[in-house]
Design an enzyme around this catalytic site. Structure first.
Site, mmCIF file in Angstrom:
data_model
loop_
_atom_site.group_PDB
_atom_site.id
_atom_site.type_symbol
_atom_site.label_atom_id
_atom_site.label_comp_id
_atom_site.label_asym_id
_atom_site.label_seq_id
_atom_site.Cartn_x
_atom_site.Cartn_y
_atom_site.Cartn_z
ATOM 1 C CD GLU A 158 35.777 25.397 44.545
ATOM 2 O OE1 GLU A 158 35.111 24.655 44.774
ATOM 3 O OE2 GLU A 158 36.618 24.608 44.861
ATOM 4 C CB SER B 21 43.742 29.146 39.945
ATOM 5 O OG SER B 21 43.899 28.741 42.112
ATOM 6 C CG ASP B 22 40.516 29.768 44.684
ATOM 7 O OD1 ASP B 22 40.397 30.550 43.971
ATOM 8 O OD2 ASP B 22 40.925 29.413 45.996
ATOM 9 C CB CYS B 23 37.357 32.347 41.860
ATOM 10 S SG CYS B 23 37.738 33.477 43.865
#
Length: 721
Positions: free
Chosen positions: A458, A453-455
């Protein structure tokens, strides 16, 4: 240096060290592999790059720069160094080390599959393991950890398999430390598994991990598809090998290890009585009473009533799932634990000449990394997309994207992210329990293929920001951006928070079945403030440019995320960070997410409490320094070596995002960061920065560039230079 023969029983010795000027890192569209050049002709044809030298600790020869007088000066000096480390594919590379249990699993696999280990690799793996021994001769779970039976037994075994003599001082010291811990029989589950594969232990010492669990219906609350992705992908091949009870044929080195790894005589050990004998420092997450009862039943009842047809059906289904994992990752696999295990299963199932075995032998090198201390094994096959996304954002935050000096670097980085976007879901997505991934980015590269999710968030932010900057190409059209958002919107848990690889599928009560002992929070996905923040800020930026796309869904999604972030705050103002150390890491993300909807120090109690918590832990020199022990003990613990550049940057970023009204503490932190900058613009590596599963630390060497640059850049844009 130790006497280490190329192969056990051979005469002769390996060199103490290879020629580091002959190592090269090959980057093929984000796939990183290290190569050792043997001839002068090869050396001339393939010159060593600045990045190669930096990774290896060889002087880069980059010039000294004019001393920075302002934050923006420091940003430019940092970028002038950092841009020289960019690779031809457009990304940045670095080690992703820290865990000390990865290499031994690979070396056991190489040994039992009769895989030849080139001398240059043998030498440098040995050098790395020896370099990371603690003062007592043992090894910990990670490079900064105290010695454990897990780390010591496995790394001792690895060195012996690499040809190190048992009677040299380093090995004698390590063995004495291991014996004080009770010997290898006191290792955790994973150590007992690997040593049983090798034949140093008997299989009776391994707590049962039956593949029949994979036959449970999907609606069953303990079905493995509900487990965290790393847990289930390790359990998958482990259960197959356990069911087979496959053991490497006895050799001289195995006979010697049986004498060396244990306090008592190997033949006298009652193996079954030591399944739950664990050295105290390895027992980070003691097994529950429920799990102990389940293990007893599987060990003492199930073998007598287990029908052969059910055993065969379970093994066949597990094998099919392993084949799908291999296919969907081109034999890279999720990580460096299940990769050697899948390799081993293919060797046992299909034989030494199978394509699967050949391909695993090739792809396992994606995890190996060469550095000044020797060759180590990364925690994934890199962090290429993750670091590249943050690198772009750091330049954007400093307002330097339109500076011609950095445009070529940024265009190459954008091209890399364009190339690495995953364009399709995996085949048989539902059958092999994979999460939707079309339009996503991974942590490393699209070969590995696991979206996070955070990859995604960002990378999406980096692409949106750069493509909307005048003079930059639009490489991802609207539909590809929409694909990323569609996938991002699948990651929310029922709580409103966001998970990492996939939304939570099972109850957190499944932690009662955590058999790994050395890790916490390993059985299911959880809510993470840092992942949740990344998704919120990515969706906010997306809606700025695409206000009419899934507007209501995004609004509700973000509202629930922010409610979770507020609830996740402790009464004293901190948030727990699960992927970085620890409260400092989480604070910068949480404060950023609140600021993205206008909640700052001036108008938000949550923001004020978060800022006040950071200010309360600022050190006298202006910096912040949090120990990895904060992650283990869930309370702030200062790092004994003093302020850390990366954590100081995190704290300053959090305060800046929250519009903390007093500039003085922020400026003191930034002055510390500027004071640590070297004459050539770089920052030196300090303490370890990352963590996973509460107890294992992992390094992010590029953080010492991107986060100081971001903090300094945000300040310069906010307050002028």
């Amino acid at each position: 240096m130790p006497a280490c023969a190329p192969k056990t029983g051979q005469k002769g010795q390996l060199s103490a060290k290879t020629d580091h000027s002959r190592w090269r890192m090959l980057n093929e569209r984000g796939v990183h592999t290290w190569h050792y050049l043997k001839s002068e002709e090869e050396v001339k044809a393939w010159p060593q790059t600045t990045a190669d030298k930096w990774y290896l600790g060889i002087p880069t020869g980059l010039p000294e720069l004019k001393p920075a007088k302002t934050p923006l000066d420091a940003v430019k000096n940092g970028l002038d160094f950092y841009k020289e480390l960019q690779l031809t594919a457009g990304n940045w590379g670095c080690e992703y080390g820290g865990p000390m249990f990865l290499l031994p699993g690979l070396i056991v696999t190489w040994t039992v599959t009769n895989t030849a280990i080139p001398d240059n690799i043998r030498i440098e793996i040995r050098n790395y393991i020896l370099a990371r021994a603690n003062d007592d001769g043992g090894w910990g779970l990670h490079i900064e950890g105290e010695s454990t039976a897990f780390g010591t037994a496995m790394n001792y075994t690895a060195l012996r398999l690499l040809g190190c003599d048992a009677d040299i001082p380093q090995m004698t010291k390590a063995r004495a430390t291991l014996h004080k811990m009770g010997g290898a029989k006191c290792g955790p589950h994973w150590a007992k598994f690997w040593l049983s594969v090798l034949g140093a232990c008997e299989w009776d010492i391994v707590n049962p991990c039956p593949p029949e669990l994979w036959l449970l219906p999907d609606w069953a609350p303990i079905s493995p598809w509900r487990w965290w992705i790393h847990m289930r992908q390790v359990f998958l091949p482990m259960s197959w090998v356990y069911s087979q009870r496959w053991t490497y044929p006895e050799t001289q080195i195995v006979r010697e290890l049986r004498k060396e790894l244990f306090v008592e005589d190997h033949a006298s050990i009652n193996w079954g009585s030591h399944r739950n004998t664990i050295y105290e420092k390895d027992d980070f997450n003691p097994k529950s009473c429920i799990l102990l009862v389940i293990f007893w039943i599987f060990a003492n009842v199930w073998p007598y009533i287990r029908p052969n047809f059910l055993k065969q059906r379970a093994e066949d289904w597990v094998w099919k799932l392993i084949q799908m994992e291999d296919k969907n990752t081109d034999f890279t696999n999720l990580g460096p634990v299940n990769s050697p295990m899948n390799f081993l299963v293919c060797y046992i199932k299909e034989g030494p000449d199978a394509y699967s075995v050949k391909r695993h032998r090739e792809r396992v090198h994606d995890f190996l990394w060469m550095k000044d201390e020797g060759m180590m094994m990364n925690g994934t096959n890199g962090l290429q997309a993750w670091d590249t996304a943050f690198s772009i954002q750091a330049v954007m935050d400093a307002g330097l994207a339109e500076d011609p000096k950095y445009k070529k670097m940024l265009v190459k980085a954008l091209e890399f992210l364009e190339d690495q976007q995953v364009r399709e879901n995996v085949d048989d997505q539902a059958i092999c329990y994979r999460q939707q991934r079309k339009g996503a980015w991974t942590f490393s590269n699209k070969d590995q293929g696991y979206a996070v999710s955070d990859c995604i968030s960002e990378a999406l932010k980096a692409v949106l920001l750069l493509q909307r900057t005048p003079g930059y190409p639009i490489l991802l059209d609207d539909q590809r951006i929409f694909d990323a958002v569609d996938t991002l919107l699948t990651y929310q848990n029922a709580s409103g928070g966001c998970a990492s690889y996939e939304p939570q599928r099972g109850s957190e009560k499944l932690e009662l079945l955590n058999a790994a002992e050395v890790f916490g929070h390993i059985m299911v996905e959880y809510d993470y403030p840092e992942c949740t923040t990344a998704v919120v800020t990515a969706l906010s930026l997306f809606s700025k440019y695409y206000p009419d796309y899934r507007t209501q869904e995004i609004h509700l999604f973000k509202s629930r995320c922010l409610d979770y972030i507020r609830r996740a705050q402790y009464p004293d103002g901190r948030w727990y960070g699960s992927w970085g150390i620890c409260f400092t890491y989480a604070a910068q993300f949480a404060l950023e997410s609140l600021a993205s909807i206008g909640e700052t120090y001036a108008n938000s109690e949550h923001s004020r409490k978060g800022c006040d918590y950071l200010i309360a832990h600022q050190r006298a020199d202006g910096g912040w320094s949090e120990s990895y022990k904060s992650c283990e003990q869930n309370t702030w613990i200062d790092h004994p070596s003093g302020s850390q550049v990366v954590m100081t940057a995190w704290a300053c970023m959090g305060l800046l995002e929250a519009h903390y009204p007093d500039r003085e503490p922020i400026e003191r932190g930034l002055k510390l960061i500027m004071g640590r900058q070297q004459k050539n613009g770089e920052w030196k590596q300090e303490a370890i920065e990352g963590v996973f599963n509460k107890s294992c630390m992992i390094s992010y060497p590029n953080y010492k560039f991107v986060f100081p640059i971001k903090a300094l850049g945000i300040y310069a844009r906010r307050y002028g230079d």
